[in-house]
Design a protein around this motif. Structure first.
Motif, PDB file in Angstrom:
ATOM      1  N   SER A  72      27.177 -13.492   5.733  1.00 50.63           N
ATOM      2  CA  SER A  72      28.505 -13.876   5.570  1.00 50.63           C
ATOM      3  C   SER A  72      28.815 -15.438   4.771  1.00 50.63           C
ATOM      4  O   SER A  72      28.010 -16.024   4.933  1.00 50.63           O
ATOM      5  CB  SER A  72      29.514 -13.937   6.932  1.00 50.63           C
ATOM      6  OG  SER A  72      28.915 -14.951   7.768  1.00 50.63           O
ATOM      7  N   THR A  73      29.788 -15.756   4.482  1.00 50.73           N
ATOM      8  CA  THR A  73      30.257 -17.145   4.107  1.00 50.73           C
ATOM      9  C   THR A  73      31.010 -17.897   5.086  1.00 50.73           C
ATOM     10  O   THR A  73      32.068 -17.117   5.533  1.00 50.73           O
ATOM     11  CB  THR A  73      31.130 -17.167   2.659  1.00 50.73           C
ATOM     12  OG1 THR A  73      30.484 -16.356   1.666  1.00 50.73           O
ATOM     13  CG2 THR A  73      31.083 -18.517   2.147  1.00 50.73           C
ATOM     14  N   ILE A  74      30.495 -18.974   5.587  1.00 50.56           N
ATOM     15  CA  ILE A  74      31.299 -19.778   6.629  1.00 50.56           C
ATOM     16  C   ILE A  74      31.194 -21.117   6.392  1.00 50.56           C
ATOM     17  O   ILE A  74      30.762 -21.376   5.280  1.00 50.56           O
ATOM     18  CB  ILE A  74      30.123 -19.509   7.989  1.00 50.56           C
ATOM     19  CG1 ILE A  74      28.894 -20.038   7.594  1.00 50.56           C
ATOM     20  CG2 ILE A  74      30.272 -17.967   8.438  1.00 50.56           C
ATOM     21  CD1 ILE A  74      27.784 -19.938   8.869  1.00 50.56           C
ATOM     22  N   TYR A  87      30.402 -20.847  16.690  1.00 55.59           N
ATOM     23  CA  TYR A  87      29.703 -19.707  17.468  1.00 55.59           C
ATOM     24  C   TYR A  87      29.777 -18.418  16.975  1.00 55.59           C
ATOM     25  O   TYR A  87      30.900 -18.148  16.558  1.00 55.59           O
ATOM     26  CB  TYR A  87      30.167 -19.763  19.199  1.00 55.59           C
ATOM     27  CG  TYR A  87      29.378 -18.827  20.019  1.00 55.59           C
ATOM     28  CD1 TYR A  87      28.196 -19.177  20.287  1.00 55.59           C
ATOM     29  CD2 TYR A  87      30.077 -17.634  19.998  1.00 55.59           C
ATOM     30  CE1 TYR A  87      27.597 -18.365  21.387  1.00 55.59           C
ATOM     31  CE2 TYR A  87      29.231 -16.783  20.820  1.00 55.59           C
ATOM     32  CZ  TYR A  87      27.971 -17.317  21.564  1.00 55.59           C
ATOM     33  OH  TYR A  87      27.418 -16.000  22.235  1.00 55.59           O
ATOM     34  N   ARG A  88      28.660 -17.733  16.846  1.00 53.85           N
ATOM     35  CA  ARG A  88      28.677 -16.439  16.375  1.00 53.85           C
ATOM     36  C   ARG A  88      27.593 -15.667  17.058  1.00 53.85           C
ATOM     37  O   ARG A  88      26.512 -16.260  17.579  1.00 53.85           O
ATOM     38  CB  ARG A  88      28.383 -16.034  14.867  1.00 53.85           C
ATOM     39  CG  ARG A  88      27.443 -16.793  14.323  1.00 53.85           C
ATOM     40  CD  ARG A  88      27.557 -16.791  12.937  1.00 53.85           C
ATOM     41  NE  ARG A  88      27.626 -15.581  12.111  1.00 53.85           N
ATOM     42  CZ  ARG A  88      28.469 -15.210  11.371  1.00 53.85           C
ATOM     43  NH1 ARG A  88      29.310 -16.020  10.712  1.00 53.85           N
ATOM     44  NH2 ARG A  88      28.240 -14.058  10.796  1.00 53.85           N
ATOM     45  N   THR A  89      27.631 -14.268  17.230  1.00 47.46           N
ATOM     46  CA  THR A  89      26.467 -13.489  18.108  1.00 47.46           C
ATOM     47  C   THR A  89      25.483 -12.929  16.998  1.00 47.46           C
ATOM     48  O   THR A  89      24.409 -12.379  17.734  1.00 47.46           O
ATOM     49  CB  THR A  89      27.312 -12.280  18.635  1.00 47.46           C
ATOM     50  OG1 THR A  89      28.010 -11.629  17.934  1.00 47.46           O
ATOM     51  CG2 THR A  89      28.322 -12.903  19.848  1.00 47.46           C
ATOM     52  N   SER A 111      15.986 -24.295  14.706  1.00 42.19           N
ATOM     53  CA  SER A 111      16.364 -23.695  16.409  1.00 42.19           C
ATOM     54  C   SER A 111      17.811 -23.775  16.424  1.00 42.19           C
ATOM     55  O   SER A 111      18.549 -24.293  15.555  1.00 42.19           O
ATOM     56  CB  SER A 111      15.843 -25.075  17.388  1.00 42.19           C
ATOM     57  OG  SER A 111      16.276 -26.254  17.051  1.00 42.19           O
ATOM     58  N   ILE A 112      18.240 -23.271  17.272  1.00 39.72           N
ATOM     59  CA  ILE A 112      19.634 -22.856  17.582  1.00 39.72           C
ATOM     60  C   ILE A 112      20.033 -23.484  18.952  1.00 39.72           C
ATOM     61  O   ILE A 112      19.557 -22.758  19.849  1.00 39.72           O
ATOM     62  CB  ILE A 112      19.962 -21.256  17.407  1.00 39.72           C
ATOM     63  CG1 ILE A 112      19.737 -20.980  15.977  1.00 39.72           C
ATOM     64  CG2 ILE A 112      21.702 -21.181  17.388  1.00 39.72           C
ATOM     65  CD1 ILE A 112      19.968 -19.344  15.588  1.00 39.72           C
ATOM     66  N   PHE A 164      30.656 -23.675  19.311  1.00 43.38           N
ATOM     67  CA  PHE A 164      29.767 -24.339  18.027  1.00 43.38           C
ATOM     68  C   PHE A 164      28.336 -23.937  18.363  1.00 43.38           C
ATOM     69  O   PHE A 164      27.654 -24.275  19.467  1.00 43.38           O
ATOM     70  CB  PHE A 164      30.104 -25.882  17.933  1.00 43.38           C
ATOM     71  CG  PHE A 164      31.465 -26.076  17.599  1.00 43.38           C
ATOM     72  CD1 PHE A 164      31.904 -25.883  16.425  1.00 43.38           C
ATOM     73  CD2 PHE A 164      32.251 -26.688  18.612  1.00 43.38           C
ATOM     74  CE1 PHE A 164      33.411 -26.316  16.203  1.00 43.38           C
ATOM     75  CE2 PHE A 164      33.684 -26.981  18.318  1.00 43.38           C
ATOM     76  CZ  PHE A 164      34.193 -26.958  17.085  1.00 43.38           C
ATOM     77  N   PHE A 165      27.500 -23.649  17.310  1.00 46.83           N
ATOM     78  CA  PHE A 165      26.234 -23.924  17.144  1.00 46.83           C
ATOM     79  C   PHE A 165      25.641 -25.182  16.451  1.00 46.83           C
ATOM     80  O   PHE A 165      26.348 -25.640  15.472  1.00 46.83           O
ATOM     81  CB  PHE A 165      25.396 -22.641  16.627  1.00 46.83           C
ATOM     82  CG  PHE A 165      25.285 -21.339  17.471  1.00 46.83           C
ATOM     83  CD1 PHE A 165      24.958 -21.429  18.474  1.00 46.83           C
ATOM     84  CD2 PHE A 165      25.608 -20.269  16.904  1.00 46.83           C
ATOM     85  CE1 PHE A 165      24.949 -20.442  19.541  1.00 46.83           C
ATOM     86  CE2 PHE A 165      25.450 -18.901  17.615  1.00 46.83           C
ATOM     87  CZ  PHE A 165      25.001 -19.183  18.901  1.00 46.83           C
ATOM     88  N   LEU A 166      24.695 -25.814  17.148  1.00 45.16           N
ATOM     89  CA  LEU A 166      23.962 -26.698  16.402  1.00 45.16           C
ATOM     90  C   LEU A 166      22.601 -26.236  15.944  1.00 45.16           C
ATOM     91  O   LEU A 166      21.841 -26.005  16.656  1.00 45.16           O
ATOM     92  CB  LEU A 166      23.538 -27.939  17.423  1.00 45.16           C
ATOM     93  CG  LEU A 166      22.687 -28.962  16.798  1.00 45.16           C
ATOM     94  CD1 LEU A 166      23.179 -29.689  15.484  1.00 45.16           C
ATOM     95  CD2 LEU A 166      22.457 -30.013  17.860  1.00 45.16           C
ATOM     96  N   LEU A 167      22.435 -26.017  14.531  1.00 41.31           N
ATOM     97  CA  LEU A 167      21.149 -25.600  14.012  1.00 41.31           C
ATOM     98  C   LEU A 167      20.412 -26.637  13.531  1.00 41.31           C
ATOM     99  O   LEU A 167      20.888 -27.581  12.689  1.00 41.31           O
ATOM    100  CB  LEU A 167      21.495 -24.686  12.753  1.00 41.31           C
ATOM    101  CG  LEU A 167      22.769 -23.652  12.903  1.00 41.31           C
ATOM    102  CD1 LEU A 167      22.839 -22.809  11.523  1.00 41.31           C
ATOM    103  CD2 LEU A 167      22.433 -22.753  13.951  1.00 41.31           C
TER     104      LEU A 167
END
Length: 110
Positions: free
Chosen positions: A34-36, A66-68, A87-88, A97-100
């Protein structure tokens, strides 16, 4: 702290897939899930000399919603820049939110 307003970079979330090449070997290809929107924050950079070549490593924090359907085998593509996910982290464990933690590859898109 991160917010939706800081997510100004439109990036592609890509997953790896293995395919058979013409010689019967295996090759890795990337498909866009996907484009995010993301916030890309540079963290550090290092440079070292190895095998008669200069190798540089740049690290970034990339914030996304955030996404699964994400794991550390994926990568982020921003234009011709490639960010490998190391890491996630689920920010504040709130599923917002995710921090990548990523490293930027010095070579172009493959």
């Amino acid at each position: 702290m991160n917010s939706i307003g800081k997510m100004r970079y439109q990036v592609k979330l890509q997953s790896p897939a293995s395919t058979t090449d013409a010689g019967g070997g295996r090759a890795q290809v990337w498909s866009t899930l996907s484009t995010i929107w993301a916030n890309i924050v540079p963290k550090s950079g290092t440079e070292r000399y190895k095998h008669d070549q200069i190798q540089d490593t740049t690290t970034h924090d990339v914030y996304i919603r955030y996404r699964t359907d994400i794991n550390a085998k994926y990568r982020i593509l921003y234009g011709t820049r490639v960010f490998s996910i190391k890491s996630i982290l689920n920010v504040e464990e709130r599923d917002r939110f995710f921090l990548l933690s990523c490293t930027e590859n010095a070579v172009g898109v493959s």
